[in-house]
Design a protein around this motif. Structure first.
Motif, PDB file in Angstrom:
ATOM      1  N   ARG A   4       0.825  -1.200   0.000  1.00 42.28           N
ATOM      2  CA  ARG A   4       0.000   0.000   0.000  1.00 42.28           C
ATOM      3  C   ARG A   4       0.862   1.254   0.000  1.00 42.28           C
ATOM      4  NH1 ARG A   4      -4.154   0.262   4.586  1.00 42.28           N
ATOM      5  NH2 ARG A   4      -2.248   0.531   5.759  1.00 42.28           N
ATOM      6  N   ILE A   5       0.396   2.224  -0.762  1.00 40.99           N
ATOM      7  CA  ILE A   5       0.935   3.569  -0.673  1.00 40.99           C
ATOM      8  C   ILE A   5      -0.017   4.322   0.239  1.00 40.99           C
ATOM      9  CG2 ILE A   5       1.375   5.720  -1.891  1.00 40.99           C
ATOM     10  CD1 ILE A   5       1.931   4.012  -4.386  1.00 40.99           C
ATOM     11  N   VAL A   6       0.511   4.901   1.298  1.00 34.45           N
ATOM     12  CA  VAL A   6      -0.308   5.676   2.226  1.00 34.45           C
ATOM     13  C   VAL A   6       0.112   7.130   2.110  1.00 34.45           C
ATOM     14  CG1 VAL A   6      -0.929   6.038   4.641  1.00 34.45           C
ATOM     15  CG2 VAL A   6      -0.565   3.715   3.783  1.00 34.45           C
ATOM     16  N   VAL A   7      -0.855   8.006   1.899  1.00 37.14           N
ATOM     17  CA  VAL A   7      -0.620   9.440   1.853  1.00 37.14           C
ATOM     18  C   VAL A   7      -1.130  10.015   3.158  1.00 37.14           C
ATOM     19  CG1 VAL A   7      -1.148  11.582   0.639  1.00 37.14           C
ATOM     20  CG2 VAL A   7      -0.809   9.468  -0.658  1.00 37.14           C
ATOM     21  N   ARG A   8      -0.229  10.734   3.857  1.00 41.07           N
ATOM     22  CA  ARG A   8      -0.580  11.265   5.181  1.00 41.07           C
ATOM     23  C   ARG A   8       0.143  12.582   5.433  1.00 41.07           C
ATOM     24  NH1 ARG A   8       4.041  10.726   7.853  1.00 41.07           N
ATOM     25  NH2 ARG A   8       5.329   8.854   7.670  1.00 41.07           N
ATOM     26  N   ALA A   9      -0.278  13.259   6.491  1.00 44.03           N
ATOM     27  CA  ALA A   9       0.405  14.482   6.909  1.00 44.03           C
ATOM     28  C   ALA A   9       1.834  14.130   7.310  1.00 44.03           C
ATOM     29  CB  ALA A   9      -0.334  15.116   8.081  1.00 44.03           C
ATOM     30  N   ALA A  10       2.773  14.990   6.944  1.00 43.87           N
ATOM     31  CA  ALA A  10       4.179  14.761   7.288  1.00 43.87           C
ATOM     32  C   ALA A  10       4.376  14.890   8.791  1.00 43.87           C
ATOM     33  CB  ALA A  10       5.064  15.762   6.559  1.00 43.87           C
ATOM     34  N   GLU A  11       5.342  14.145   9.286  1.00 44.26           N
ATOM     35  CA  GLU A  11       5.694  14.166  10.710  1.00 44.26           C
ATOM     36  C   GLU A  11       7.157  14.581  10.834  1.00 44.26           C
ATOM     37  OE1 GLU A  11       4.905  10.106  11.732  1.00 44.26           O
ATOM     38  OE2 GLU A  11       2.729  10.367  11.561  1.00 44.26           O
ATOM     39  N   VAL A  12       7.570  14.989  12.023  1.00 44.46           N
ATOM     40  CA  VAL A  12       8.941  15.450  12.212  1.00 44.46           C
ATOM     41  C   VAL A  12       9.952  14.380  11.790  1.00 44.46           C
ATOM     42  CG1 VAL A  12       8.432  17.202  13.957  1.00 44.46           C
ATOM     43  CG2 VAL A  12       8.939  14.870  14.678  1.00 44.46           C
ATOM     44  N   GLN A  13       9.615  13.121  11.970  1.00 45.25           N
ATOM     45  CA  GLN A  13      10.523  12.041  11.586  1.00 45.25           C
ATOM     46  C   GLN A  13      10.715  11.955  10.071  1.00 45.25           C
ATOM     47  OE1 GLN A  13       7.795  11.732  13.467  1.00 45.25           O
ATOM     48  NE2 GLN A  13       8.483  11.062  15.474  1.00 45.25           N
ATOM     49  N   ASP A  14       9.869  12.636   9.290  1.00 45.15           N
ATOM     50  CA  ASP A  14       9.940  12.590   7.840  1.00 45.15           C
ATOM     51  C   ASP A  14      10.857  13.659   7.243  1.00 45.15           C
ATOM     52  OD1 ASP A  14       7.956  10.551   7.797  1.00 45.15           O
ATOM     53  OD2 ASP A  14       6.358  12.076   7.814  1.00 45.15           O
ATOM     54  N   VAL A  15      11.298  14.611   8.043  1.00 47.89           N
ATOM     55  CA  VAL A  15      12.023  15.769   7.508  1.00 47.89           C
ATOM     56  C   VAL A  15      13.286  15.365   6.750  1.00 47.89           C
ATOM     57  CG1 VAL A  15      13.308  17.873   8.135  1.00 47.89           C
ATOM     58  CG2 VAL A  15      11.016  17.468   9.052  1.00 47.89           C
ATOM     59  N   ASP A  16      14.069  14.451   7.279  1.00 47.71           N
ATOM     60  CA  ASP A  16      15.286  14.034   6.571  1.00 47.71           C
ATOM     61  C   ASP A  16      14.945  13.426   5.213  1.00 47.71           C
ATOM     62  OD1 ASP A  16      17.013  14.906   8.569  1.00 47.71           O
ATOM     63  OD2 ASP A  16      17.104  12.933   9.538  1.00 47.71           O
ATOM     64  N   ALA A  17      13.922  12.602   5.159  1.00 45.15           N
ATOM     65  CA  ALA A  17      13.516  11.968   3.905  1.00 45.15           C
ATOM     66  C   ALA A  17      12.981  13.009   2.921  1.00 45.15           C
ATOM     67  CB  ALA A  17      12.471  10.886   4.166  1.00 45.15           C
TER      68      ALA A  17
END
Length: 173
Positions: A4-17
């Motif tokens: 599955r591809i999940v589209v969601r609000a970004a989280e602080v843990q996503d910033v590097d990516a």
């Protein structure tokens, strides 16, 4: 095996990516460069597409006025292009815009056909409010912008708040 591809609000843990996804496109002047500090400051604008726990696409919804917002920083990892990830990210931005009562959504793009296929219309860049150009001054192409402006009129009808999760099943290659 279906993933599955999940589209969601970004989280602080996503910033590097997010930073890693945007960097090669910023180097090519396809999107504006965003510092890590800028990403943290504007994290609430970002949406990510995640596949098997890996952020493989990103977009941001930046609100300018009561009636206008922009889809910006739209990037999909080349390995996942052609799998509707960009469409899912734009649809999530549209959903957020409608939930927030925004009447129109626009983008400045090099791939107008992508947006036209999603019911956006090409408009003269000069028809967009001057306020949007405050970010553009940071672009090396400012003054000689070769992007295409596209606009979509969104529903004026309020919709009930819902979780920002869009799922698409795909076969792992």
């Amino acid at each position: 095996m279906t993933h599955r591809i999940v589209v969601r609000a970004a989280e602080v843990q996503d910033v590097d990516a997010i930073e890693l996804l945007l960097a090669p496109y910023a180097e090519k002047h396809v999107v504006l460069w965003r510092s890590k500090d800028d990403l943290f400051q504007h994290l609430q604008e970002f949406i990510v597409a995640v596949y098997d726990g890996v952020v493989m696409g990103v977009a941001a919804l930046h609100i300018y006025t009561l009636n206008m917002a922009e889809v910006r920083s739209l990037v999909v990892n080349p390995e996942y292009q052609g799998r509707q990830v960009g469409r899912l990210l734009v649809e999530a931005c549209e959903l957020l815009a409608v939930q927030r009562g925004i009447a129109q959504l626009f983008a400045l793009t090099y791939v107008a056909q992508f947006f036209i296929a999603m019911d956006y219309h090409v408009v003269p860049k000069e028809s967009l409010p001057h306020k949007i150009w405050t970010v553009c001054v940071h672009c090396k192409k400012f003054g000689a912008c070769d992007e295409i402006a596209v606009v979509k009129r969104l529903s004026d009808e309020p919709i009930a708040p819902m979780e920002l999760t869009t799922i698409l099943s795909i076969e792992k290659a």
